[in-house]
Design a protein around this motif. Structure first.
Motif, PDB file in Angstrom:
ATOM      1  N   ARG A   5      -6.663 -98.950  54.408  1.00 38.06           N
ATOM      2  CA  ARG A   5      -5.205 -99.203  54.387  1.00 38.06           C
ATOM      3  C   ARG A   5      -4.648-100.651  54.742  1.00 38.06           C
ATOM      4  NH1 ARG A   5      -1.052 -96.170  58.847  1.00 38.06           N
ATOM      5  NH2 ARG A   5       0.779 -97.542  58.414  1.00 38.06           N
ATOM      6  N   CYS A   6      -5.925-101.411  55.415  1.00 36.15           N
ATOM      7  CA  CYS A   6      -5.738-102.834  55.865  1.00 36.15           C
ATOM      8  C   CYS A   6      -6.148-103.553  55.173  1.00 36.15           C
ATOM      9  CB  CYS A   6      -6.188-102.823  57.254  1.00 36.15           C
ATOM     10  SG  CYS A   6      -5.230-101.990  58.573  1.00 36.15           S
ATOM     11  N   ALA A   7      -6.647-103.499  53.762  1.00 36.28           N
ATOM     12  CA  ALA A   7      -7.436-104.431  52.821  1.00 36.28           C
ATOM     13  C   ALA A   7      -6.467-105.361  52.424  1.00 36.28           C
ATOM     14  CB  ALA A   7      -7.905-103.711  51.673  1.00 36.28           C
ATOM     15  N   VAL A   8      -7.052-106.533  52.353  1.00 36.70           N
ATOM     16  CA  VAL A   8      -6.360-107.681  52.016  1.00 36.70           C
ATOM     17  C   VAL A   8      -7.252-108.441  50.858  1.00 36.70           C
ATOM     18  CG1 VAL A   8      -5.186-109.894  52.304  1.00 36.70           C
ATOM     19  CG2 VAL A   8      -4.841-108.279  53.900  1.00 36.70           C
ATOM     20  N   GLU A   9      -6.735-108.552  49.582  1.00 37.41           N
ATOM     21  CA  GLU A   9      -7.417-108.902  48.431  1.00 37.41           C
ATOM     22  C   GLU A   9      -6.595-109.991  47.676  1.00 37.41           C
ATOM     23  OE1 GLU A   9      -8.812-105.783  46.319  1.00 37.41           O
ATOM     24  OE2 GLU A   9     -10.137-104.917  47.945  1.00 37.41           O
ATOM     25  N   ALA A  10      -7.076-111.014  47.287  1.00 40.74           N
ATOM     26  CA  ALA A  10      -6.652-111.994  46.332  1.00 40.74           C
ATOM     27  C   ALA A  10      -6.021-111.137  44.975  1.00 40.74           C
ATOM     28  CB  ALA A  10      -7.683-113.013  45.821  1.00 40.74           C
ATOM     29  N   GLY A  11      -4.768-111.357  44.593  1.00 38.48           N
ATOM     30  CA  GLY A  11      -4.058-111.000  43.281  1.00 38.48           C
ATOM     31  C   GLY A  11      -3.575-109.733  43.829  1.00 38.48           C
ATOM     32  N   GLY A  12      -3.143-109.295  45.009  1.00 43.02           N
ATOM     33  CA  GLY A  12      -2.568-108.240  45.253  1.00 43.02           C
ATOM     34  C   GLY A  12      -1.650-108.562  46.477  1.00 43.02           C
TER      35      GLY A  12
ATOM     36  N   ARG B 120     -13.037-106.670  51.797  1.00 40.92           N
ATOM     37  CA  ARG B 120     -14.072-105.596  51.510  1.00 40.92           C
ATOM     38  C   ARG B 120     -14.895-106.333  50.710  1.00 40.92           C
ATOM     39  NH1 ARG B 120     -12.966-100.403  49.596  1.00 40.92           N
ATOM     40  NH2 ARG B 120     -10.751-100.698  49.294  1.00 40.92           N
ATOM     41  N   ARG B 121     -16.474-106.201  51.198  1.00 43.29           N
ATOM     42  CA  ARG B 121     -17.656-106.689  50.901  1.00 43.29           C
ATOM     43  C   ARG B 121     -18.728-105.768  50.570  1.00 43.29           C
ATOM     44  NH1 ARG B 121     -19.611-110.921  55.309  1.00 43.29           N
ATOM     45  NH2 ARG B 121     -20.995-109.569  55.268  1.00 43.29           N
ATOM     46  N   ALA B 122     -19.507-106.098  49.556  1.00 44.31           N
ATOM     47  CA  ALA B 122     -20.544-104.908  48.988  1.00 44.31           C
ATOM     48  C   ALA B 122     -21.289-104.351  50.285  1.00 44.31           C
ATOM     49  CB  ALA B 122     -21.736-105.651  48.183  1.00 44.31           C
ATOM     50  N   ASP B 123     -21.282-105.025  51.526  1.00 43.98           N
ATOM     51  CA  ASP B 123     -22.242-104.581  52.352  1.00 43.98           C
ATOM     52  C   ASP B 123     -21.354-103.909  53.609  1.00 43.98           C
ATOM     53  OD1 ASP B 123     -21.181-106.949  53.068  1.00 43.98           O
ATOM     54  OD2 ASP B 123     -22.987-107.680  54.290  1.00 43.98           O
ATOM     55  N   GLY B 124     -19.883-103.807  53.564  1.00 44.09           N
ATOM     56  CA  GLY B 124     -19.012-103.455  54.208  1.00 44.09           C
ATOM     57  C   GLY B 124     -17.591-104.044  54.467  1.00 44.09           C
TER      58      GLY B 124
ATOM     59  N   VAL C   1     -18.786-105.703  59.315  1.00 45.98           N
ATOM     60  CA  VAL C   1     -20.122-106.681  59.295  1.00 45.98           C
ATOM     61  C   VAL C   1     -19.865-108.071  59.486  1.00 45.98           C
ATOM     62  CG1 VAL C   1     -21.164-105.038  57.788  1.00 45.98           C
ATOM     63  CG2 VAL C   1     -19.848-106.712  56.876  1.00 45.98           C
ATOM     64  N   PRO C   2     -20.760-108.831  60.144  1.00 49.36           N
ATOM     65  CA  PRO C   2     -20.441-110.297  60.540  1.00 49.36           C
ATOM     66  C   PRO C   2     -20.491-111.058  59.087  1.00 49.36           C
ATOM     67  CG  PRO C   2     -22.682-109.662  60.985  1.00 49.36           C
ATOM     68  CD  PRO C   2     -21.977-108.178  60.506  1.00 49.36           C
ATOM     69  N   GLY C   3     -19.826-112.199  59.128  1.00 48.87           N
ATOM     70  CA  GLY C   3     -20.050-113.307  58.109  1.00 48.87           C
ATOM     71  C   GLY C   3     -21.466-113.720  58.251  1.00 48.87           C
TER      72      GLY C   3
END
Length: 281
Positions: free
Chosen positions: A69-76, A100-104, A136-138
């Motif tokens: 619910r808290c996802a923030v993505e470019a283009g949205g 959202r990343r591939a690993d979490g 997951v950490p950067g």
């Protein structure tokens, strides 16, 4: 140094936006950001930085129950709403949300240019105990350039590790931007130590953005601020909503780096020492 550094740069007016947030209300929090961007632009600001997870709020319970619910993505939405405000007012903004990343999932600081386009993203590298259950950490540091000024990104707990800001300063950062979520009590005490120390020891400006008010079971400490390269406070937003506005000035930065030479005088790393036994009575 780049040609811009050698020639001297125009001052960069920056603001730490101290906002209140409603957990999970991404649309409402985006509207709050838009108002702050408009206010900052009216005060001649070129760059405005918002707190950690500013677009969704720092609510561990909500994140644990429904992080998507808290996802923030470019283009949205809500990032597009912020992007339009940046484009309208010709202001660069750094906002926070879950990436959202591939690993979490990661705690992201997203940079939107004055043209309204996503320019960069940094994922928080140091996670505290509760965050490690969710994120997951950067893996990489992030340095951006705005009007000839090189700006390093950190998020909250990153500032607890002096080597994080130091690595960015060694890489050429003139300022350390740190969206955060510091609460009252012991957390506020640490806030008062970390950020002036990061400025002084690295001879760089520091921009600290924090929440005002309460949400997610936390009472936030406020005190968003801009620090000079000698650790002194240039602007402080107090404890309520508002902006801490100050100019990054090339002449001031040069003067402090001429007087305070911790970056240039630092010793080469030494091998780990062995403990020397000392007779004791």
């Amino acid at each position: 140094m780049t040609a811009a550094h050698l020639a001297g740069r125009a001052p960069l007016r920056v603001a730490a936006a101290q906002v209140t947030a409603v957990p999970g209300d991404l649309a409402g929090n985006a509207r709050t950001a838009v108002r702050s961007i408009a206010e900052a632009a009216a005060r001649g600001v070129h760059l405005v930085v918002f707190p950690e997870l500013s677009l969704c709020g720092y609510d561990v319970g909500l994140l644990r129950d429904d992080i998507a619910r808290c996802a923030v993505e470019a283009g949205g939405d809500p990032l597009d709403v912020v992007a339009e405000a940046c484009r309208t007012h010709r202001v660069v903004a750094v906002v926070g949300g879950c990436r959202r990343r591939a690993d979490g999932w990661a705690i992201g600081a997203l940079v939107v240019g004055a043209d309204g386009r996503p320019a960069a993203a940094y994922d928080k590298r140091h996670l505290d105990r509760d965050e490690r259950e969710l994120f997951v950490p950067g893996r990489a540091d992030c340095l951006v350039e705005v009007r000839g000024w090189r700006l390093g990104l950190g998020v909250c707990y990153d500032a607890s590790f002096p080597e994080h800001a130091r690595a960015l300063a060694v890489a050429g950062a003139d300022a350390y931007l740190c969206p955060s979520a510091f609460t009252t009590g012991d957390s506020d005490h640490r806030r008062g130590v970390y950020f002036p120390a990061r400025a002084l020891e690295n001879n760089c400006y520091v921009l600290f953005a924090n929440f005002a008010g309460a949400h997610g079971g936390w009472q936030f400490a406020g005190r968003s601020a801009v620090y000079a390269p000698d650790g002194r406070v240039l602007a402080d937003a107090g404890t309520g909503p508002g902006l801490a506005v100050a100019d990054l000035d090339d002449a001031v930065l040069r003067r402090h780096r001429d007087a305070l030479r911790m970056l240039t005088d630092r010793a080469a790393p030494a091998p780990p020492p062995a403990a020397v036994p000392v007779p004791a009575g």
